[in-house]
Design an enzyme around this catalytic site. Structure first.
Site, PDB file in Angstrom:
ATOM      1  N   LYS A   1     -21.133 -28.774   2.800  1.00  0.00           N
ATOM      2  CA  LYS A   1     -21.472 -27.440   2.266  1.00  0.00           C
ATOM      3  C   LYS A   1     -22.576 -27.565   1.211  1.00  0.00           C
ATOM      4  CE  LYS A   1     -17.210 -25.057   3.325  1.00  0.00           C
ATOM      5  NZ  LYS A   1     -16.284 -23.992   3.000  1.00  0.00           N
TER       6      LYS A   1
ATOM      7  N   GLU B   1     -15.013  -9.455   3.998  1.00  0.00           N
ATOM      8  CA  GLU B   1     -15.835 -10.183   4.958  1.00  0.00           C
ATOM      9  C   GLU B   1     -16.418  -9.187   5.952  1.00  0.00           C
ATOM     10  OE1 GLU B   1     -13.683 -13.547   6.586  1.00  0.00           O
ATOM     11  OE2 GLU B   1     -13.029 -14.140   4.583  1.00  0.00           O
TER      12      GLU B   1
ATOM     13  N   LYS C   1      -5.524  -7.534  -7.820  1.00  0.00           N
ATOM     14  CA  LYS C   1      -5.929  -7.776  -6.434  1.00  0.00           C
ATOM     15  C   LYS C   1      -4.728  -7.695  -5.497  1.00  0.00           C
ATOM     16  CE  LYS C   1      -9.061  -8.495  -3.509  1.00  0.00           C
ATOM     17  NZ  LYS C   1      -9.770  -9.633  -3.001  1.00  0.00           N
TER      18      LYS C   1
ATOM     19  N   ASN D   1      -0.590   3.953  10.762  1.00  0.00           N
ATOM     20  CA  ASN D   1      -0.225   3.551  12.129  1.00  0.00           C
ATOM     21  C   ASN D   1       1.104   4.166  12.545  1.00  0.00           C
ATOM     22  OD1 ASN D   1      -2.544   2.129  12.446  1.00  0.00           O
ATOM     23  ND2 ASN D   1      -1.648   0.129  11.963  1.00  0.00           N
TER      24      ASN D   1
ATOM     25  N   TYR E   1      -2.352  11.583  -8.468  1.00  0.00           N
ATOM     26  CA  TYR E   1      -1.045  12.237  -8.583  1.00  0.00           C
ATOM     27  C   TYR E   1       0.030  11.399  -7.888  1.00  0.00           C
ATOM     28  CZ  TYR E   1       1.848  16.225  -9.645  1.00  0.00           C
ATOM     29  OH  TYR E   1       2.801  17.037 -10.201  1.00  0.00           O
ATOM     30  N   TYR E   2       1.175  11.292  -8.499  1.00  0.00           N
ATOM     31  CA  TYR E   2       2.338  10.507  -8.016  1.00  0.00           C
ATOM     32  C   TYR E   2       2.169   9.000  -8.221  1.00  0.00           C
ATOM     33  CZ  TYR E   2       3.995  14.703  -5.527  1.00  0.00           C
ATOM     34  OH  TYR E   2       4.423  15.961  -5.196  1.00  0.00           O
TER      35      TYR E   2
ATOM     36  N   PHE F   1      10.717   7.096 -12.571  1.00  0.00           N
ATOM     37  CA  PHE F   1      12.035   7.329 -12.013  1.00  0.00           C
ATOM     38  C   PHE F   1      11.925   7.747 -10.542  1.00  0.00           C
ATOM     39  CE2 PHE F   1      16.124   9.980 -12.548  1.00  0.00           C
ATOM     40  CZ  PHE F   1      16.879   8.903 -12.145  1.00  0.00           C
TER      41      PHE F   1
ATOM     42  N   CYS G   1      12.618  19.264  -1.519  1.00  0.00           N
ATOM     43  CA  CYS G   1      11.636  19.065  -0.435  1.00  0.00           C
ATOM     44  C   CYS G   1      11.441  17.611  -0.014  1.00  0.00           C
ATOM     45  CB  CYS G   1      10.290  19.662  -0.838  1.00  0.00           C
ATOM     46  SG  CYS G   1      10.369  21.450  -0.931  1.00  0.00           S
TER      47      CYS G   1
ATOM     48  N   LYS H   1      14.397  15.946   1.861  1.00  0.00           N
ATOM     49  CA  LYS H   1      14.693  16.668   3.107  1.00  0.00           C
ATOM     50  C   LYS H   1      13.609  16.419   4.169  1.00  0.00           C
ATOM     51  CE  LYS H   1      13.751  21.204   3.123  1.00  0.00           C
ATOM     52  NZ  LYS H   1      12.771  21.422   4.183  1.00  0.00           N
TER      53      LYS H   1
END
Ligand SMILES: NC(=O)c1ccc[n+]([C@@H]2O[C@H](COP(=O)([O-])OP(=O)(O)OC[C@H]3O[C@@H](n4cnc5c(N)ncnc54)[C@H](O)[C@@H]3O)[C@@H](O)[C@H]2O)c1
Length: 435
Positions: A35, A160, A209, A224, A255-256, A261, A267, A270
């Protein structure tokens, strides 16, 4: 600036060329002589768009060279960038042997150097690795960290296939350090790039990372699973995810993204269950989606464990509904916690200004009647009374009035599930759920 780069693989070769292109003199170091020979012949060590040209140009301009001689590289540079591999072991742990070998190599070379040296770790490493690296350098060189040398973590975000483009357009430049001068010097290498420079704690930079890449893997797997459900239903999954990404308020947004907790309410639990059963009925396996409620349950168990340490004390809960400003108790994780602690014999009182048991109706009333039927006997109407009578104060909702109630308390434990206010984080009697 004179820079040495240890490791002439993917990251090292791209950094070598790009830093030289930006006007620095860069010497590459690798244990693999072929190298080193490649770089010294003006050739890239990797196949990657544009890198060949950059290396050839910078070699002819006399801006880059390579060697197997650690001492030569350290003597001829002010900053060493570490880009050796950090592969997985057979058991999946991170193999840091190459990193620690470089620490020994640099330690030996620093024995012969009198000027201050900066080490910037570009490889992906676990939290605590920079400290171990610096300890090895100190032991072998006899030099002192932050007197003779400094260490920073500067994780690489390139991919890459688009490495050069990513090098010049990173999402951000992240530097973790306990030495601000060293961090600023390393930051100077990247200031001309169109990206925010963030200087932070060493361990935060070290873990980033892993968090980024795990999240990227989660995004792909989640998409997926959604795609598999949609295609089974004859729905175009790409149109679905395109619309999903257009929601910049709740979907693609900060957000979130606040550790804390468990979720609850009428919602999220469910509708998550609804999607799970839909997939189940279609015979589609969705392990990522299936794991979500398990993680949420674990967060509730974590909270119970945290409070149950004080099982023999009087417990006062500020907030009961699933979030501030509502009396909706359905699927409130706090209700589950209180139900569990009552079952273990704990002495509990609750203050929630939004809850008036006599006013609860419909499914909200049915829910609480089935979980804590004697709720009214646990509720107090005066939060001051709760504070005065309890030993442990548990904050469950982010009601602005709570901060005034707890900020001056020093003789009781405050358990906070909502990160009520940064001003109380450093109190010695304060416990956050995961910060
Ligand atoms: N490849 C990527 O896309 C990418 C992107 C971001 C971060 N990273 C991280 O960057 C690091 C390097 O990855 P890579 O893909 O460039 O690795 P690589 O395996 O392609 O190259 C590592 C090089 O280090 C050399 N080396 C090993 N020990 C050495 C020593 N003591 N002194 C000098 N050289 C030595 C090896 O001979 C090899 O050439 C890893 O931690 C990786 O996780 C990689």
């Amino acid at each position: 600036m004179n820079i040495s780069i240890f490791g002439l693989g993917y990251v090292g070769c791209v950094s070598l060329g790009c830093l030289a292109k930006n006007g620095h003199f860069v010497i590459g170091v690798d244990t693999n002589p072929s190298k080193v020979d490649q770089i010294n012949s003006g050739k890239a060590t990797i196949i990657e768009k544009d890198v060949d040209t950059i290396i050839a140009e910078q070699k002819s301009a006399g801006h880059i060279s390579a060697t197997t001689d650690n001492q030569l590289a350290i003597k001829g540079s002010d900053i060493s960038i570490i880009a050796v591999g950090t592969p997985s072991t057979d058991k999946g742990h991170l193999n840091l042997q190459y990193i620690f070998k470089v620490a020994e190599n640099i330690g030996e070379a620093l024995q012969h150097k009198d000027t201050f040296h900066i080490i910037a770790i570009r490889s992906t490493i676990m939290p605590g690795t920079c400290d171990k690296f610096a300890a090895i350098v100190e032991r072998i060189s006899g030099k002192k960290r932050n007197e003779d040398f400094a260490i920073v973590d500067n994780p690489e975000f390139l991919r890459e296939g688009t490495a050069v483009q990513d090098y010049y357009n990173p999402p951000l430049t992240l530097i973790g350090s306990d030495n601000i001068n060293a961090a600023e010097k390393v930051a100077d290498l990247y200031r001309q790039l169109p990206a925010e420079v963030i200087i932070t704690d060493l361990k935060i930079a070290e873990i980033m990372k892993y968090i980024n890449n795990t999240y990227h893997a989660l995004k792909i797997s989640f998409s997926n699973e959604i795609g598999n459900i949609c295609s089974e239903l004859g729905i175009d999954s790409h149109k679905v995810m395109d619309i999903f990404c257009k929601d910049k308020q709740l979907n693609i947004s900060p957000y979130y993204f606040k550790p804390g907790f468990a979720y609850g309410g009428s919602c999220l639990p469910k509708d998550l269950k609804g999607l799970q059963t839909l997939a189940h009925d279609l015979y589609i396996d969705v392990p990522v989606i299936d794991a979500i409620h398990k993680t949420n349950d674990l967060q509730i168990q974590r909270a119970i464990k945290l409070i149950y340490k004080y099982w023999d004390k009087k417990l006062g809960f500020l907030g009961l509904s699933f979030k501030a400003g509502t009396d909706d108790l359905r699927n409130s994780p706090t209700v589950t916690i209180i139900e569990a602690l009552l079952g273990k014999g704990c002495d509990i009182v609750i203050y929630d200004k939004n809850i008036n048991v006599a006013m609860l109706t419909g499914t909200n009333k049915e829910y609480i009647d089935s979980r804590i039927p004697h709720l009214s006997s646990l509720l107090v109407s005066d939060p001051e009374e709760l504070i005065n009578n309890c030993d442990i104060i548990v904050i469950n909702t982010k009601e602005p009035e709570f901060i005034k109630l707890v900020e001056d308390i020093d003789n009781k434990i405050i358990v906070d599930f909502v990160r009520l206010d940064d001003a109380i984080l450093s109190k010695s009697n304060y416990l956050g759920i995961n910060w």
